[in-house]
Design a protein around this motif. Sequence first.
Motif, PDB file in Angstrom:
ATOM      1  N   LEU A  11       9.694 -11.811 -11.692  1.00 25.17           N
ATOM      2  CA  LEU A  11       9.387 -13.204 -12.008  1.00 25.17           C
ATOM      3  C   LEU A  11       9.110 -13.949 -10.707  1.00 25.17           C
ATOM      4  O   LEU A  11       9.886 -13.860  -9.742  1.00 25.17           O
ATOM      5  N   VAL A  12       8.020 -14.686 -10.686  1.00 22.64           N
ATOM      6  CA  VAL A  12       7.645 -15.433  -9.484  1.00 22.64           C
ATOM      7  C   VAL A  12       7.008 -16.750  -9.902  1.00 22.64           C
ATOM      8  O   VAL A  12       6.416 -16.845 -10.994  1.00 22.64           O
ATOM      9  N   GLN A  13       7.131 -17.750  -9.072  1.00 24.76           N
ATOM     10  CA  GLN A  13       6.494 -19.035  -9.354  1.00 24.76           C
ATOM     11  C   GLN A  13       5.007 -18.976  -9.018  1.00 24.76           C
ATOM     12  O   GLN A  13       4.577 -18.179  -8.169  1.00 24.76           O
ATOM     13  N   ALA A  14       4.255 -19.822  -9.654  1.00 21.49           N
ATOM     14  CA  ALA A  14       2.823 -19.905  -9.365  1.00 21.49           C
ATOM     15  C   ALA A  14       2.619 -20.156  -7.871  1.00 21.49           C
ATOM     16  O   ALA A  14       3.335 -20.953  -7.255  1.00 21.49           O
ATOM     17  N   GLY A  15       1.648 -19.438  -7.313  1.00 23.57           N
ATOM     18  CA  GLY A  15       1.388 -19.532  -5.885  1.00 23.57           C
ATOM     19  C   GLY A  15       2.114 -18.489  -5.067  1.00 23.57           C
ATOM     20  O   GLY A  15       1.821 -18.320  -3.878  1.00 23.57           O
ATOM     21  N   GLY A  16       3.056 -17.802  -5.693  1.00 25.14           N
ATOM     22  CA  GLY A  16       3.833 -16.796  -4.996  1.00 25.14           C
ATOM     23  C   GLY A  16       3.128 -15.461  -4.917  1.00 25.14           C
ATOM     24  O   GLY A  16       1.965 -15.316  -5.333  1.00 25.14           O
ATOM     25  N   SER A  17       3.859 -14.483  -4.387  1.00 23.23           N
ATOM     26  CA  SER A  17       3.294 -13.149  -4.178  1.00 23.23           C
ATOM     27  C   SER A  17       4.235 -12.074  -4.696  1.00 23.23           C
ATOM     28  O   SER A  17       5.456 -12.259  -4.734  1.00 23.23           O
ATOM     29  N   LEU A  18       3.645 -10.970  -5.077  1.00 28.84           N
ATOM     30  CA  LEU A  18       4.376  -9.761  -5.440  1.00 28.84           C
ATOM     31  C   LEU A  18       3.583  -8.561  -4.956  1.00 28.84           C
ATOM     32  O   LEU A  18       2.349  -8.624  -4.863  1.00 28.84           O
ATOM     33  N   ARG A  19       4.291  -7.476  -4.695  1.00 23.83           N
ATOM     34  CA  ARG A  19       3.639  -6.222  -4.323  1.00 23.83           C
ATOM     35  C   ARG A  19       4.108  -5.128  -5.261  1.00 23.83           C
ATOM     36  O   ARG A  19       5.292  -4.825  -5.322  1.00 23.83           O
ATOM     37  N   GLU A  46      -6.805  -4.470 -19.542  1.00 24.28           N
ATOM     38  CA  GLU A  46      -7.997  -4.642 -18.697  1.00 24.28           C
ATOM     39  C   GLU A  46      -7.764  -4.059 -17.315  1.00 24.28           C
ATOM     40  O   GLU A  46      -6.626  -4.043 -16.811  1.00 24.28           O
ATOM     41  N   LEU A  47      -8.846  -3.613 -16.721  1.00 30.86           N
ATOM     42  CA  LEU A  47      -8.782  -3.080 -15.366  1.00 30.86           C
ATOM     43  C   LEU A  47      -8.678  -4.227 -14.375  1.00 30.86           C
ATOM     44  O   LEU A  47      -9.508  -5.134 -14.372  1.00 30.86           O
ATOM     45  N   VAL A  48      -7.682  -4.159 -13.517  1.00 30.71           N
ATOM     46  CA  VAL A  48      -7.478  -5.193 -12.509  1.00 30.71           C
ATOM     47  C   VAL A  48      -8.109  -4.789 -11.178  1.00 30.71           C
ATOM     48  O   VAL A  48      -8.825  -5.564 -10.548  1.00 30.71           O
ATOM     49  N   ALA A  49      -7.845  -3.562 -10.757  1.00 26.84           N
ATOM     50  CA  ALA A  49      -8.375  -3.081  -9.483  1.00 26.84           C
ATOM     51  C   ALA A  49      -8.368  -1.567  -9.492  1.00 26.84           C
ATOM     52  O   ALA A  49      -7.502  -0.948 -10.112  1.00 26.84           O
ATOM     53  N   ILE A  50      -9.330  -1.004  -8.769  1.00 26.82           N
ATOM     54  CA  ILE A  50      -9.440   0.446  -8.692  1.00 26.82           C
ATOM     55  C   ILE A  50      -9.867   0.834  -7.285  1.00 26.82           C
ATOM     56  O   ILE A  50     -10.620   0.094  -6.640  1.00 26.82           O
ATOM     57  N   HIS A  61     -13.005  -9.819 -11.680  1.00 23.51           N
ATOM     58  CA  HIS A  61     -13.551 -11.013 -11.026  1.00 23.51           C
ATOM     59  C   HIS A  61     -12.472 -12.069 -10.786  1.00 23.51           C
ATOM     60  O   HIS A  61     -12.428 -12.695  -9.718  1.00 23.51           O
ATOM     61  N   SER A  62     -11.575 -12.234 -11.747  1.00 25.30           N
ATOM     62  CA  SER A  62     -10.599 -13.325 -11.661  1.00 25.30           C
ATOM     63  C   SER A  62      -9.521 -13.091 -10.604  1.00 25.30           C
ATOM     64  O   SER A  62      -8.776 -14.016 -10.270  1.00 25.30           O
ATOM     65  N   VAL A  63      -9.431 -11.882 -10.047  1.00 18.90           N
ATOM     66  CA  VAL A  63      -8.411 -11.610  -9.027  1.00 18.90           C
ATOM     67  C   VAL A  63      -9.014 -11.390  -7.639  1.00 18.90           C
ATOM     68  O   VAL A  63      -8.267 -11.232  -6.668  1.00 18.90           O
ATOM     69  N   LYS A  64     -10.314 -11.378  -7.545  1.00 19.18           N
ATOM     70  CA  LYS A  64     -10.965 -11.170  -6.245  1.00 19.18           C
ATOM     71  C   LYS A  64     -10.520 -12.239  -5.263  1.00 19.18           C
ATOM     72  O   LYS A  64     -10.491 -13.437  -5.585  1.00 19.18           O
ATOM     73  N   GLY A  65     -10.186 -11.792  -4.060  1.00 17.93           N
ATOM     74  CA  GLY A  65      -9.737 -12.714  -3.033  1.00 17.93           C
ATOM     75  C   GLY A  65      -8.251 -13.010  -3.079  1.00 17.93           C
ATOM     76  O   GLY A  65      -7.701 -13.589  -2.144  1.00 17.93           O
ATOM     77  N   ARG A  66      -7.591 -12.620  -4.171  1.00 16.58           N
ATOM     78  CA  ARG A  66      -6.141 -12.845  -4.300  1.00 16.58           C
ATOM     79  C   ARG A  66      -5.361 -11.535  -4.300  1.00 16.58           C
ATOM     80  O   ARG A  66      -4.237 -11.473  -3.792  1.00 16.58           O
ATOM     81  N   PHE A  67      -5.926 -10.495  -4.894  1.00 17.16           N
ATOM     82  CA  PHE A  67      -5.262  -9.199  -4.998  1.00 17.16           C
ATOM     83  C   PHE A  67      -5.927  -8.196  -4.068  1.00 17.16           C
ATOM     84  O   PHE A  67      -7.150  -8.244  -3.862  1.00 17.16           O
ATOM     85  N   THR A  68      -5.133  -7.282  -3.539  1.00 14.89           N
ATOM     86  CA  THR A  68      -5.654  -6.208  -2.694  1.00 14.89           C
ATOM     87  C   THR A  68      -5.031  -4.885  -3.116  1.00 14.89           C
ATOM     88  O   THR A  68      -3.801  -4.768  -3.175  1.00 14.89           O
ATOM     89  N   ILE A  69      -5.881  -3.921  -3.402  1.00 14.36           N
ATOM     90  CA  ILE A  69      -5.402  -2.585  -3.752  1.00 14.36           C
ATOM     91  C   ILE A  69      -5.525  -1.684  -2.524  1.00 14.36           C
ATOM     92  O   ILE A  69      -6.482  -1.803  -1.751  1.00 14.36           O
ATOM     93  N   SER A  70      -4.542  -0.820  -2.342  1.00 10.72           N
ATOM     94  CA  SER A  70      -4.576   0.126  -1.232  1.00 10.72           C
ATOM     95  C   SER A  70      -3.857   1.399  -1.663  1.00 10.72           C
ATOM     96  O   SER A  70      -3.163   1.406  -2.687  1.00 10.72           O
ATOM     97  N   THR A  77       0.734   7.392  -3.235  1.00 10.89           N
ATOM     98  CA  THR A  77       1.147   6.078  -3.703  1.00 10.89           C
ATOM     99  C   THR A  77      -0.014   5.093  -3.640  1.00 10.89           C
ATOM    100  O   THR A  77      -0.795   5.106  -2.682  1.00 10.89           O
ATOM    101  N   VAL A  78      -0.077   4.246  -4.662  1.00 12.38           N
ATOM    102  CA  VAL A  78      -1.051   3.157  -4.690  1.00 12.38           C
ATOM    103  C   VAL A  78      -0.286   1.841  -4.765  1.00 12.38           C
ATOM    104  O   VAL A  78       0.773   1.765  -5.381  1.00 12.38           O
ATOM    105  N   TYR A  79      -0.836   0.830  -4.106  1.00 10.59           N
ATOM    106  CA  TYR A  79      -0.197  -0.479  -4.035  1.00 10.59           C
ATOM    107  C   TYR A  79      -1.133  -1.557  -4.581  1.00 10.59           C
ATOM    108  O   TYR A  79      -2.358  -1.412  -4.551  1.00 10.59           O
ATOM    109  N   LEU A  80      -0.528  -2.631  -5.049  1.00 17.89           N
ATOM    110  CA  LEU A  80      -1.303  -3.807  -5.428  1.00 17.89           C
ATOM    111  C   LEU A  80      -0.590  -5.024  -4.861  1.00 17.89           C
ATOM    112  O   LEU A  80       0.488  -5.393  -5.334  1.00 17.89           O
ATOM    113  N   GLN A  81      -1.176  -5.590  -3.822  1.00 15.55           N
ATOM    114  CA  GLN A  81      -0.648  -6.822  -3.240  1.00 15.55           C
ATOM    115  C   GLN A  81      -1.248  -7.996  -4.000  1.00 15.55           C
ATOM    116  O   GLN A  81      -2.475  -8.145  -4.048  1.00 15.55           O
ATOM    117  N   MET A  82      -0.398  -8.807  -4.589  1.00 20.93           N
ATOM    118  CA  MET A  82      -0.859  -9.925  -5.412  1.00 20.93           C
ATOM    119  C   MET A  82      -0.408 -11.232  -4.769  1.00 20.93           C
ATOM    120  O   MET A  82       0.797 -11.485  -4.663  1.00 20.93           O
TER     121      MET A  82
END
Length: 122
Positions: A11-19, A46-50, A61-70, A77-82
């Motif tokens: 659980l995170v507040q709007a504007g926050g981050s999770l990995r 739905e597909l978020v990132a690949i 499209h809605s997560v571009k610039g906010r999420f990073t997959i690595s 291991t795969v990561y999703l920085q949000m």
Amino acid sequence: QVQLVESGGGLVQAGGSLRLSCAASGTIAKINAMGWYRQAPGKQRELVAIISSGGSSNYLHSVKGRFTISRDDAKNTVYLQMNSLKPEDTAVYYCNANCDIGVRGFPSRDYWGQGTQVTVSS
């Protein structure tokens, strides 16, 4: 067999981050593309990132610039920085990996994690 185990939701507040992290284990000869999907209540998954085995990535499209997959192939291991999370990002997030188990007659196939809940409060 291949198992995918996700972690990092919460659980995170709007504007926050999770990995989010997803580790693959089992009989794995090669991991091809890895990705993150999400499913909100009453909506389709739905597909978020690949990310490909070569490192190229694509995003919803809605997560571009906010999420990073690595990915870290040494750790399978795969990561999703949000970052800059929004309430509309609230969903169960699923890890996916296309894996080759290296056995003749068994082509590569998709495997799924159990899902991790991400909740963004306004």
